[in-house]
Design a protein around this motif. Structure first.
Motif, PDB file in Angstrom:
ATOM      1  N   ALA A 228       0.843  -1.193   0.000  1.00 35.29           N
ATOM      2  CA  ALA A 228       0.000   0.000   0.000  1.00 35.29           C
ATOM      3  C   ALA A 228       0.881   1.245   0.000  1.00 35.29           C
ATOM      4  CB  ALA A 228      -0.919   0.002   1.206  1.00 35.29           C
ATOM      5  N   THR A 229       0.476   2.237  -0.805  1.00 35.85           N
ATOM      6  CA  THR A 229       1.245   3.467  -0.964  1.00 35.85           C
ATOM      7  C   THR A 229       0.343   4.664  -0.710  1.00 35.85           C
ATOM      8  OG1 THR A 229       2.660   2.405  -2.620  1.00 35.85           O
ATOM      9  CG2 THR A 229       2.704   4.811  -2.519  1.00 35.85           C
ATOM     10  N   ALA A 230       0.871   5.662   0.000  1.00 36.40           N
ATOM     11  CA  ALA A 230       0.148   6.906   0.289  1.00 36.40           C
ATOM     12  C   ALA A 230       0.681   8.005  -0.628  1.00 36.40           C
ATOM     13  CB  ALA A 230       0.324   7.300   1.747  1.00 36.40           C
ATOM     14  N   TYR A 231      -0.220   8.633  -1.390  1.00 42.68           N
ATOM     15  CA  TYR A 231       0.151   9.681  -2.344  1.00 42.68           C
ATOM     16  C   TYR A 231      -0.440  11.021  -1.895  1.00 42.68           C
ATOM     17  CZ  TYR A 231       0.902   5.583  -5.358  1.00 42.68           C
ATOM     18  OH  TYR A 231       1.297   4.365  -5.890  1.00 42.68           O
ATOM     19  N   PHE A 232       0.338  12.105  -2.057  1.00 45.28           N
ATOM     20  CA  PHE A 232      -0.155  13.437  -1.712  1.00 45.28           C
ATOM     21  C   PHE A 232       0.744  14.487  -2.350  1.00 45.28           C
ATOM     22  CE2 PHE A 232       2.955  12.267   1.467  1.00 45.28           C
ATOM     23  CZ  PHE A 232       3.682  13.433   1.694  1.00 45.28           C
ATOM     24  N   GLY A 233       0.354  15.750  -2.221  1.00 44.31           N
ATOM     25  CA  GLY A 233       1.165  16.857  -2.716  1.00 44.31           C
ATOM     26  C   GLY A 233       1.347  17.899  -1.632  1.00 44.31           C
ATOM     27  N   ASP A 234       2.386  18.763  -1.786  1.00 39.64           N
ATOM     28  CA  ASP A 234       2.645  19.776  -0.770  1.00 39.64           C
ATOM     29  C   ASP A 234       2.565  21.182  -1.352  1.00 39.64           C
ATOM     30  OD1 ASP A 234       5.064  20.330  -2.081  1.00 39.64           O
ATOM     31  OD2 ASP A 234       6.341  19.501  -0.505  1.00 39.64           O
ATOM     32  N   GLN A 235       2.792  22.167  -0.501  1.00 41.27           N
ATOM     33  CA  GLN A 235       2.677  23.568  -0.893  1.00 41.27           C
ATOM     34  C   GLN A 235       3.934  24.089  -1.575  1.00 41.27           C
ATOM     35  OE1 GLN A 235      -0.419  25.799  -0.029  1.00 41.27           O
ATOM     36  NE2 GLN A 235      -0.788  23.687  -0.653  1.00 41.27           N
ATOM     37  N   ARG A 236       4.810  23.206  -1.976  1.00 38.58           N
ATOM     38  CA  ARG A 236       5.973  23.545  -2.779  1.00 38.58           C
ATOM     39  C   ARG A 236       5.809  22.992  -4.194  1.00 38.58           C
ATOM     40  NH1 ARG A 236      11.343  21.801   0.160  1.00 38.58           N
ATOM     41  NH2 ARG A 236      10.002  19.976   0.304  1.00 38.58           N
ATOM     42  N   GLY A 237       4.711  22.264  -4.441  1.00 42.61           N
ATOM     43  CA  GLY A 237       4.482  21.706  -5.766  1.00 42.61           C
ATOM     44  C   GLY A 237       5.115  20.349  -5.973  1.00 42.61           C
ATOM     45  N   GLU A 238       5.456  19.657  -4.877  1.00 41.61           N
ATOM     46  CA  GLU A 238       6.035  18.313  -4.964  1.00 41.61           C
ATOM     47  C   GLU A 238       4.948  17.273  -4.720  1.00 41.61           C
ATOM     48  OE1 GLU A 238       9.281  17.666  -5.449  1.00 41.61           O
ATOM     49  OE2 GLU A 238      10.488  19.311  -4.648  1.00 41.61           O
ATOM     50  N   ALA A 239       4.985  16.186  -5.492  1.00 43.12           N
ATOM     51  CA  ALA A 239       4.129  15.025  -5.250  1.00 43.12           C
ATOM     52  C   ALA A 239       4.974  13.941  -4.591  1.00 43.12           C
ATOM     53  CB  ALA A 239       3.528  14.510  -6.549  1.00 43.12           C
ATOM     54  N   TYR A 240       4.344  13.197  -3.676  1.00 40.14           N
ATOM     55  CA  TYR A 240       5.058  12.201  -2.877  1.00 40.14           C
ATOM     56  C   TYR A 240       4.360  10.852  -2.946  1.00 40.14           C
ATOM     57  CZ  TYR A 240       7.259  16.169  -0.401  1.00 40.14           C
ATOM     58  OH  TYR A 240       7.951  17.299  -0.073  1.00 40.14           O
ATOM     59  N   ALA A 241       5.169   9.806  -2.796  1.00 47.06           N
ATOM     60  CA  ALA A 241       4.670   8.457  -2.560  1.00 47.06           C
ATOM     61  C   ALA A 241       5.391   7.917  -1.335  1.00 47.06           C
ATOM     62  CB  ALA A 241       4.916   7.554  -3.760  1.00 47.06           C
ATOM     63  N   LEU A 242       4.616   7.519  -0.315  1.00 48.91           N
ATOM     64  CA  LEU A 242       5.180   6.934   0.903  1.00 48.91           C
ATOM     65  C   LEU A 242       4.689   5.510   1.067  1.00 48.91           C
ATOM     66  CD1 LEU A 242       4.524   9.774   3.545  1.00 48.91           C
ATOM     67  CD2 LEU A 242       6.453   9.567   1.954  1.00 48.91           C
ATOM     68  N   ASP A 243       5.515   4.679   1.665  1.00 51.05           N
ATOM     69  CA  ASP A 243       5.068   3.354   2.076  1.00 51.05           C
ATOM     70  C   ASP A 243       4.022   3.555   3.166  1.00 51.05           C
ATOM     71  OD1 ASP A 243       4.836   0.899   3.567  1.00 51.05           O
ATOM     72  OD2 ASP A 243       6.703   0.222   2.660  1.00 51.05           O
ATOM     73  N   ALA A 244       2.789   3.141   2.911  1.00 52.69           N
ATOM     74  CA  ALA A 244       1.703   3.390   3.858  1.00 52.69           C
ATOM     75  C   ALA A 244       1.882   2.607   5.152  1.00 52.69           C
ATOM     76  CB  ALA A 244       0.361   3.050   3.217  1.00 52.69           C
ATOM     77  N   GLU A 245       2.656   1.559   5.130  1.00 52.88           N
ATOM     78  CA  GLU A 245       2.900   0.757   6.325  1.00 52.88           C
ATOM     79  C   GLU A 245       3.913   1.420   7.249  1.00 52.88           C
ATOM     80  OE1 GLU A 245       2.064  -1.617   8.883  1.00 52.88           O
ATOM     81  OE2 GLU A 245       1.499  -2.731   7.078  1.00 52.88           O
ATOM     82  N   THR A 246       4.951   2.008   6.665  1.00 50.67           N
ATOM     83  CA  THR A 246       6.067   2.504   7.471  1.00 50.67           C
ATOM     84  C   THR A 246       6.261   4.013   7.415  1.00 50.67           C
ATOM     85  OG1 THR A 246       7.660   2.299   5.645  1.00 50.67           O
ATOM     86  CG2 THR A 246       7.275   0.333   7.019  1.00 50.67           C
ATOM     87  N   GLY A 247       5.711   4.685   6.395  1.00 56.54           N
ATOM     88  CA  GLY A 247       5.932   6.111   6.215  1.00 56.54           C
ATOM     89  C   GLY A 247       7.229   6.446   5.506  1.00 56.54           C
ATOM     90  N   LYS A 248       7.945   5.458   5.016  1.00 53.35           N
ATOM     91  CA  LYS A 248       9.206   5.711   4.318  1.00 53.35           C
ATOM     92  C   LYS A 248       8.941   6.255   2.916  1.00 53.35           C
ATOM     93  CE  LYS A 248      11.591   4.104   7.764  1.00 53.35           C
ATOM     94  NZ  LYS A 248      12.326   5.037   8.671  1.00 53.35           N
ATOM     95  N   LEU A 249       9.793   7.214   2.502  1.00 54.82           N
ATOM     96  CA  LEU A 249       9.654   7.815   1.182  1.00 54.82           C
ATOM     97  C   LEU A 249       9.989   6.812   0.090  1.00 54.82           C
ATOM     98  CD1 LEU A 249       9.210  10.443  -0.511  1.00 54.82           C
ATOM     99  CD2 LEU A 249      11.693  10.805  -0.330  1.00 54.82           C
TER     100      LEU A 249
END
Length: 635
Positions: A228-249
């Motif tokens: 499972a992967t957590a996807y989101f964006g920030d206020q700098r215009g970067e998109a991220y994918a994190l390991d939803a289990e551990t929070g690792k980038l």
């Protein structure tokens, strides 16, 4: 520009950074008091104090707030961010002096929390039957509706909802990122740039990830062969994918190189592709007459969900061209704008993705601003657009002391902050439905290039009015909340006034705005209308209902700037539950927390629990920094 994000009176210098800075307030660091003049003090007084002291500029946070920022964020803002126009007048050594001056009198930061505070290290529950609310609208059509098997909350249970737990976002003044429920956990971003994974039942912290910049987007969870992967964006215009289990980038991708680009809307995931909407703060940057206004253009980027590689970028308009200079000789460009503030909807049947757009920033006004737009899923080509308000060019210079960059049309600033809902009608017909800051709700035909099906006015609309953050549908009705907030600057000390995070003092009109509407999705006919119940003479109260609406079978939830979350009977509009979130809370993480205005994200419901953020400091609205979890009888 995005809902609730305009100036009411602006100086043209230090202000251009204030929105970005105001969303990044976090805990400061400790230094002993020192009476020796700091080398950065004179530079600060010369270049910044006129904007950031004494509440002179509505959007500019005061010096005390700037001192709460980590030094690296102040340096970034002066060198690359929204304060780069001021930073260009300083050498790197002088920028360093200003940064050190602002951090020299900061107070002690709270110690960092442990990565996990949960006693049970249980894994994510990946069974598809585990209740979930994923992303902004709970599905790729952005309906904001939770079915009975996932909600597990019956209409008769709603009046018995009581607080189960509260989680505080340390030192924030707003809680503007909608939570996601998935696998027995809550995933939520914060204005301080942290992303948290919490236990859905207890609120204990599973992990925390520091993105470095504020996170306003809801988080979207996807599954593939890596888990499972957590996807989101920030206020700098970067998109991220994190390991939803551990929070690792896993990966991080810069979506759009423009300096003003930010991500506010949640990404939408479909068939292994992540569709990321991009909005912008360039409308604020234009307040500086030295800024070459304007060149940002709204877009959706399609990313490979596994690798983060950009497959295509679909822009709402062609690149801006030179259109002359302003009165002090600064180059001007256009068309520009058309920011996409909300989560897009995916149409697998026609292989298209739909979004709504913001206003234009400069002359000439774009034909794709204040519009519904459709892109081809495979190529990102613009398939069609349907503009709802023509000639709407506006930026913050229009309300600034120096109006050099203000377009001739000066608004009316009737952009969209609402996602387009893809709705099935009778006889195989379909509609795209969204509300606008004009006070209009629109329904378009996605199968006939956006032909207008109906339009319904529910409010008068304004820069801060109309429909702000979105509607919901249960397949029977469309449920739409009205803002139409009344707000004005007043002298400090005025009864009932609230000092905003931008330093000025504002007062909300206790008699203007608000109300919830149910509309027939086929015709736009008003099925019922429930006015706001009133403020009961509460100081600083507004009846405006700006937050996104949420529905479950038989019940509709709508939050307001008064800090109340209310539940309405879906068939009649009768209010069946009302909770005031404006108070102090004892939190599961020990952070000091207080509730405030409800704006931006709406509540989410899953597994018999309701989760909602409280606190939205802005134009006289009430600050807060808490995520609240309600359950039946608080059990």
């Amino acid at each position: 520009m995005a809902p609730f994000s305009k100036l009411l009176g602006v100086s043209a210098h230090c202000v251009s950074a204030a929105f970005a800075l105001s969303t990044l307030i976090v805990a400061p660091s400790a230094h002993a008091e020192d009476t020796t003049p700091h080398p950065g003090e004179a530079l600060y007084q010369q270049h910044c104090a006129s904007c950031h002291e004494g509440g002179a500029v509505a959007r500019a946070p005061e010096t005390a707030s700037l001192r709460q920022l980590p030094p690296e964020r102040v340096r970034f803002a002066l060198t690359f961010g929204l304060m780069n126009q001021q930073g260009r007048d300083l050498t790197q050594s002088q920028i360093g002096d200003v940064v050190r001056y602002l951090s020299a009198t900061a107070v002690a930061a709270a110690p960092p929390l442990p990565d996990s505070s949960c006693h049970d290290p249980g894994p994510l529950q990946r069974d598809a039957n585990v209740p979930r609310w994923n992303g902004w609208g709970a599905d790729i059509r952005q309906h904001r509706f939770q079915a009975a098997d996932m909600a597990q909350l019956a209409p008769d249970d709603v009046p018995r909802l009581k607080l189960h737990w509260a989680f505080g976002f340390p030192n924030d003044t707003r809680a503007s990122a909608q939570p996601t429920v998935w696998g027995g956990r809550i995933f939520v971003g914060s204005a301080g740039g942290k992303v948290y994974a919490l236990d859905a039942k207890t609120g204990c912290q599973r992990w925390m990830f520091d993105a470095g910049f504020g996170v306003r987007s809801a988080i979207t969870i996807g599954e593939d062969d890596r888990g499972a992967t957590a996807y989101f964006g920030d206020q700098r215009g970067e998109a991220y994918a994190l390991d939803a289990e551990t929070g690792k980038l896993i990966w991080k991708t810069r979506i759009e190189p423009h300096a003003g680009a930010v991500i506010t809307g949640a990404p939408t995931l479909a068939d292994g592709v992540l569709y990321v909407p991009v909005s912008s703060l360039e409308e604020v940057m234009a307040a500086d007459p030295r800024y070459p206004c304007c060149s940002f253009r709204g877009l959706i980027a399609a990313l490979d969900a596994h690798s983060g590689e950009v497959r295509w970028r679909g822009y709402v308009a062609p690149p801006a061209q030179s259109v002359g200079t302003n009165s002090i000789g600064t180059p001007l460009f256009g068309p520009s704008g058309g920011a996409i503030w909300s989560a897009p909807s995916v149409d697998g049947a026609r292989q298209r993705i739909y979004a709504t757009t913001g206003d234009s920033y400069s002359e000439p006004p774009s034909a794709t601003s204040d519009a519904f737009v459709a892109f081809d899923l495979a190529s990102g080509q613009l398939a069609w657009s349907r503009q709802m308000t023509e000639g709407d060019a506006y930026n913050v210079a229009c309300t600034a002391r120096f109006t050099n960059n203000c377009p001739k049309t000066k608004g009316p600033d009737f952009d969209f902050g609402s996602s387009p809902m893809l709705v099935d009608l009778a006889d195989g017909k379909r509609a795209l439905i969204a509300g606008q800051k004009s006070g209009m709700v629109h329904a378009l035909d996605p199968d006939h290039d956006g032909a207008i099906l109906w339009q319904r006015r529910i409010g008068r609309g304004s820069t801060l009015g109309g429909v702000q953050w979105g509607a919901a549908t249960d397949g029977t009705n469309i449920y739409v909340a009205l803002s139409d907030v009344g707000i004005k600057p007043v002298p400090a000390g005025t009864a009932g006034a609230q000092k905003s995070v931008f330093g000025n003092t504002l007062k909300l009109d206790p008699a203007q705005g608000g109300g919830l509407y149910a509309l027939n999705p086929a015709t736009g006919e008003i099925v019922w209308h429930t006015p706001h119940p009133g403020c009961d003479e509460r100081p600083g109260c507004s009846p405006a209902q700006s937050a996104a609406v949420t529905a479950i079978p038989g019940v509709v939830f709508s939050g307001g700037l008064d800090g109340h979350l209310r539940a309405y009977a879906a068939t009649t509009g009768a209010i069946i539950w009302d909770v005031d979130t404006v108070k102090d809370y004892t939190t599961v993480n020990g952070a000091a927390a207080h509730g405030g205005s409800l704006d931006g994200p709406g509540p989410v419901v899953a597994g018999g629990m309701l989760y909602v953020n409280s606190g939205y400091a802005n134009y006289g609205t009430m600050p807060g920094n808490v995520l609240l979890a309600f359950s039946v009888d608080g059990q």
